[in-house]
Design an enzyme around this catalytic site. Structure first.
Site, short mmCIF file in Angstrom:
data_model
loop_
_atom_site.label_atom_id
_atom_site.label_comp_id
_atom_site.label_asym_id
_atom_site.label_seq_id
_atom_site.Cartn_x
_atom_site.Cartn_y
_atom_site.Cartn_z
N GLY A 51 3.46 3.40 -3.54
CA GLY A 51 2.78 2.63 -2.49
C GLY A 51 3.74 1.84 -1.64
O GLY A 51 4.90 2.22 -1.45
N THR A 67 -2.55 -3.62 -8.70
CA THR A 67 -3.19 -4.55 -9.65
C THR A 67 -4.18 -5.41 -8.86
O THR A 67 -3.97 -6.61 -8.69
CB THR A 67 -2.12 -5.45 -10.31
OG1 THR A 67 -1.28 -6.03 -9.27
CG2 THR A 67 -1.24 -4.67 -11.26
N LEU A 73 9.54 -8.54 -1.75
CA LEU A 73 9.62 -8.09 -0.35
C LEU A 73 8.33 -8.41 0.40
O LEU A 73 7.25 -8.48 -0.19
CB LEU A 73 9.93 -6.59 -0.28
CG LEU A 73 8.89 -5.58 -0.74
CD1 LEU A 73 7.75 -5.37 0.25
CD2 LEU A 73 9.57 -4.26 -1.00
N LEU A 118 3.86 -19.97 -1.03
CA LEU A 118 3.94 -19.47 0.37
C LEU A 118 2.58 -19.59 1.05
O LEU A 118 2.48 -20.09 2.19
CB LEU A 118 4.42 -18.01 0.37
CG LEU A 118 5.89 -17.80 0.00
CD1 LEU A 118 6.17 -16.32 -0.23
CD2 LEU A 118 6.81 -18.34 1.09
N CYS A 154 -1.89 -9.27 -1.14
CA CYS A 154 -1.43 -10.01 -2.31
C CYS A 154 -1.75 -11.50 -2.37
O CYS A 154 -2.10 -11.99 -3.44
CB CYS A 154 0.06 -9.80 -2.48
SG CYS A 154 0.42 -8.09 -2.93
P1 NAD Z 1 -0.41 0.41 -3.40
O1 NAD Z 1 -1.85 0.45 -3.63
O2 NAD Z 1 0.14 0.63 -2.02
O3 NAD Z 1 0.33 1.49 -4.35
C1 NAD Z 1 0.04 1.64 -5.70
C2 NAD Z 1 0.12 3.13 -6.02
O4 NAD Z 1 0.00 3.31 -7.44
C3 NAD Z 1 -1.00 3.97 -5.40
O5 NAD Z 1 -0.45 4.97 -4.56
C4 NAD Z 1 -1.74 4.57 -6.61
O6 NAD Z 1 -2.20 5.90 -6.38
C5 NAD Z 1 -0.64 4.56 -7.66
N1 NAD Z 1 -1.15 4.65 -9.03
C6 NAD Z 1 -2.16 3.94 -9.61
N2 NAD Z 1 -2.32 4.33 -10.89
C7 NAD Z 1 -1.40 5.29 -11.13
C8 NAD Z 1 -1.06 6.09 -12.28
N3 NAD Z 1 -1.71 5.95 -13.43
N4 NAD Z 1 -0.07 7.00 -12.17
C9 NAD Z 1 0.60 7.14 -10.99
N5 NAD Z 1 0.33 6.43 -9.88
C10 NAD Z 1 -0.66 5.50 -9.95
O7 NAD Z 1 0.10 -1.00 -3.96
P2 NAD Z 1 1.40 -1.82 -3.51
O8 NAD Z 1 1.10 -2.60 -2.28
O9 NAD Z 1 2.58 -0.92 -3.54
O10 NAD Z 1 1.48 -2.87 -4.70
C11 NAD Z 1 1.85 -2.48 -5.99
C12 NAD Z 1 2.09 -3.72 -6.83
O11 NAD Z 1 3.18 -4.47 -6.27
C13 NAD Z 1 0.92 -4.69 -6.89
O12 NAD Z 1 0.90 -5.28 -8.16
C14 NAD Z 1 1.27 -5.73 -5.84
O13 NAD Z 1 0.70 -6.99 -6.14
C15 NAD Z 1 2.77 -5.81 -5.95
N6 NAD Z 1 3.48 -6.23 -4.73
C16 NAD Z 1 3.10 -5.75 -3.52
C17 NAD Z 1 3.81 -6.11 -2.38
C18 NAD Z 1 3.43 -5.60 -1.00
O14 NAD Z 1 4.04 -6.03 -0.03
N7 NAD Z 1 2.49 -4.70 -0.86
C19 NAD Z 1 4.94 -6.93 -2.50
C20 NAD Z 1 5.30 -7.39 -3.76
C21 NAD Z 1 4.56 -7.03 -4.88
C1 UGA Z 2 4.04 -11.83 0.90
C2 UGA Z 2 5.29 -12.60 0.48
O1 UGA Z 2 5.92 -13.14 1.65
C3 UGA Z 2 6.27 -11.70 -0.26
O2 UGA Z 2 7.39 -12.46 -0.73
C4 UGA Z 2 5.56 -11.05 -1.46
O3 UGA Z 2 6.42 -10.15 -2.12
C5 UGA Z 2 4.33 -10.30 -0.96
O4 UGA Z 2 3.46 -11.22 -0.24
C6 UGA Z 2 3.50 -9.71 -2.06
O5 UGA Z 2 3.58 -10.15 -3.19
O6 UGA Z 2 2.73 -8.83 -1.70
P1 UGA Z 2 3.43 -10.16 2.88
O7 UGA Z 2 2.03 -10.44 2.47
O8 UGA Z 2 3.85 -8.74 3.01
O9 UGA Z 2 4.45 -10.82 1.83
O10 UGA Z 2 3.74 -10.86 4.27
P2 UGA Z 2 3.98 -12.39 4.69
O11 UGA Z 2 5.07 -12.43 5.68
O12 UGA Z 2 4.11 -13.28 3.54
O13 UGA Z 2 2.63 -12.74 5.48
C7 UGA Z 2 1.40 -12.87 4.79
C8 UGA Z 2 0.34 -13.35 5.75
O14 UGA Z 2 0.57 -14.71 6.13
C9 UGA Z 2 0.27 -12.56 7.05
O15 UGA Z 2 -1.07 -12.40 7.42
C10 UGA Z 2 1.00 -13.45 8.04
O16 UGA Z 2 0.63 -13.24 9.37
C11 UGA Z 2 0.58 -14.82 7.55
N1 UGA Z 2 1.49 -15.92 7.92
C12 UGA Z 2 2.77 -15.92 7.48
C13 UGA Z 2 1.02 -16.97 8.67
O17 UGA Z 2 -0.16 -17.00 9.07
N2 UGA Z 2 1.87 -18.02 8.99
C14 UGA Z 2 3.16 -18.03 8.56
O18 UGA Z 2 3.89 -19.01 8.88
C15 UGA Z 2 3.63 -16.97 7.80
#
Ligand code: NAD
Ligand code: UGA
Length: 463
Positions: free
Chosen positions: A10, A88, A159, A223, A272
């Protein structure tokens, strides 16, 4: 050479492993997923996510030391280190519904690892998880009758979307947590070694397992809390003619507060922040800390208030009715430079305006496909228009909902000419030149700023 497998292709699995592959040409990295369409997209010229800089890196390493595959079982068997980055989401049923993390995908992955493993492995928690999940993970993994031992290491990902590549290439820090047993330390060092290929050692922090898991939830909570705090102040600014940008600048100059994450907005979105804070709230309740739970829950409630307040402001400015009125929403993504629309405030505003029976036109440079999918049945009521000029043509109002830089430099004189008068503009991201727009003839409403209107409140309401 280490065989690294990442389960979950993902927004996290794809970009993180692409950057890892680029920096570790001596390791083989396979990203697996059960979603065949997603893997096919990763193998194609049209990657499943839009992220600046990602295409170039994937093109450079794919087929060399980075492979995308749906053969989950086979690659688990071959792996030395397995990163798990499956989704998750918030649990929507049973105990903890609406708050707790839904760990079903996570647990299925653990069981799949045990089923297919023939050698010991290091299993790395990359997904964001409740504190002490590793304990459950260890119980599942190590209750096997094959005599295999699995080490669980926590390595949460920090990230942000839109800057994922930069964040991975030059992270503020990498966090790795593990047990302090000899085996745990060895596993931790193996994960640290991977990152040390491109991240300076002093930026790689090591902690115990539980601190690492909890630091991720805490970072997101802090944040989001900053955004809710400045958004709360934006509401007060609108009542008092203070300007939230000036207030944010003034407080941000205090080195103890700092300038980042103080941009008032229509609200925070993304997959998230909300889910992680709700998970933190649930954990606090679970551990008998209702006051702490209540404290953090307010961050989410303030965000909901800010979204609802934005729509209320639109309604009251537009004479308390938008029924049948064409309204151009500029932005669908939850933030700029991503195609992701998960929990996007833009879609929350869109849904609220549809409930008011407005004729909504949604415009975004990269996120319209995801917006269409996320809106589900309601998508049929929306016009999706990539060209912002066409979207605004004949509209009564424009609302800027994503901070795409291109929205700040549109030809607003031409747009004004094409709109129904009086023309309204609502800046949900405070990126526009408000005085300039007012001078063109717009009635301008921005977050946390005095409104600029061409008629005063004593103007009679149209019948
Ligand atoms: P996502 O939904 O984009 O991707 C998750 C992927 O896992 C999906 O493609 C799904 O098909 C796959 N999957 C689920 N069960 C599976 C299995 N049993 N075998 C193989 N593949 C499987 O999610 P994401 O945004 O990449 O987030 C993943 C995790 O990372 C979450 O816990 C999220 O909170 C965390 N996270 C996300 C971000 C972000 O910016 N999106 C940043 C930091 C942390
Ligand atoms: C956020 C965190 O910044 C990452 O460190 C973390 O890994 C991630 O969540 C995660 O766990 O998924 P993200 O959601 O991708 O990253 O983007 P952000 O830049 O944090 O922005 C989140 C939201 O807050 C957006 O809608 C953005 O427009 C908003 N935002 C951000 C504000 O409204 N004001 C700000 O000053 C900053």
């Amino acid at each position: 050479m280490t065989n690294i497998v990442c389960i979950g292709a993902g927004y996290v699995g794809g970009p993180t492993m692409a950057v890892m592959a680029q920096n570790c040409p001596h390791h083989r990295i396979v990203v697996v997923d059960i979603n065949e369409a997603r893997i096919a997209a990763w193998q194609s010229d049209h990657l499943p996510i839009y992220e600046p800089g990602l295409d170039e890196i994937v093109r450079a390493v794919r087929g060399k030391n980075l492979v995308f595959s749906t053969e989950v079982d086979r690659h688990i068997a071959e792996a030395d280190i397995i990163f798990v980055s499956v989704n998750t989401p918030t649990k929507m049923f049973g105990q903890g519904a609406g708050r707790a993390a839904d760990l079903q995908y996570w647990e299925k992955t653990a069981r799949q690892i045990v089923r297919n493993a023939t050698t010991p492995k290091i299993v790395v928690e990359k997904s964001t998880l409740p504190v002490r999940t590793a304990e459950a993970m260890e119980h599942i993994l190590n209750s096997n009758d094959k005599g295999l031992y699995f080490d669980v290491v926590s390595n949460p990902e920090f990230l942000a979307e839109g800057t994922a590549i930069r964040d991975m290439q030059a992270p503020d820090r990498v966090l790795v947590g593990a047990h302090t047993t000899p085996s745990g330390r060895k596993a931790l060092e193996a994960v640290v070694e991977i990152y040390a290929n491109w991240v300076p050692r002093e930026r790689i922090i090591t902690t115990n397992l539980w601190s690492s898991e909890l630091s991720k939830l805490t970072a997101n909570a802090f944040l989001a809390q900053r955004i809710s705090s400045i958004n709360a102040i934006s509401a007060l600014c609108e009542q008092t003619e203070a300007d939230v940008t000036e207030v944010a600048h003034a407080i941000g100059m205090d080195s103890r507060i700092g300038p980042k994450f103080l941009r008032a907005s229509v609200g925070f979105g993304g997959s998230c922040f909300q889910k992680d804070i709700l998970n933190l709230v649930y954990l606090c309740e679970y551990y008998g800390l209702p006051e702490v739970a209540h404290y953090w829950e307010q961050v989410v409630r303030m965000n909901e208030y800010q979204e609802a307040r934005f729509v209320s402001n639109m309604l009251s400015a537009m004479f308390n009715t938008v029924a049948g009125k064409r309204i151009a929403l500029l932005g669908a993504a939850f933030k700029a430079h991503t195609s992701d629309t998960r929990e996007s405030p833009a879609l929350a505003v869109c849904r609220a305006l549809l409930d008011e029976r407005a004729a909504v036109v949604l415009s975004d440079p990269h996120a319209l496909d995801n917006a269409r999918a996320d809106l589900g049945d309601q998508a049929a009521q929306v016009i999706f228009e990539p060209d912002p000029y066409a979207a605004a043509d004949g509209a009564y109002a424009i609302a800027v909902l994503t901070e795409w830089p291109q929205f700040a430099s549109l030809d607003y004189e031409a747009i004004f000419r094409s709109m129904v008068k009086p023309a309204f503009i609502f800046d949900g991201r405070d990126i526009l030149d408000h005085q300039g727009l007012f001078d063109i003839g717009f009635n301008v409403y921005a977050i946390g700023k005095p409104s600029l209107v061409h008629f005063n409140s004593s103007t009679p309401r149209p019948s």
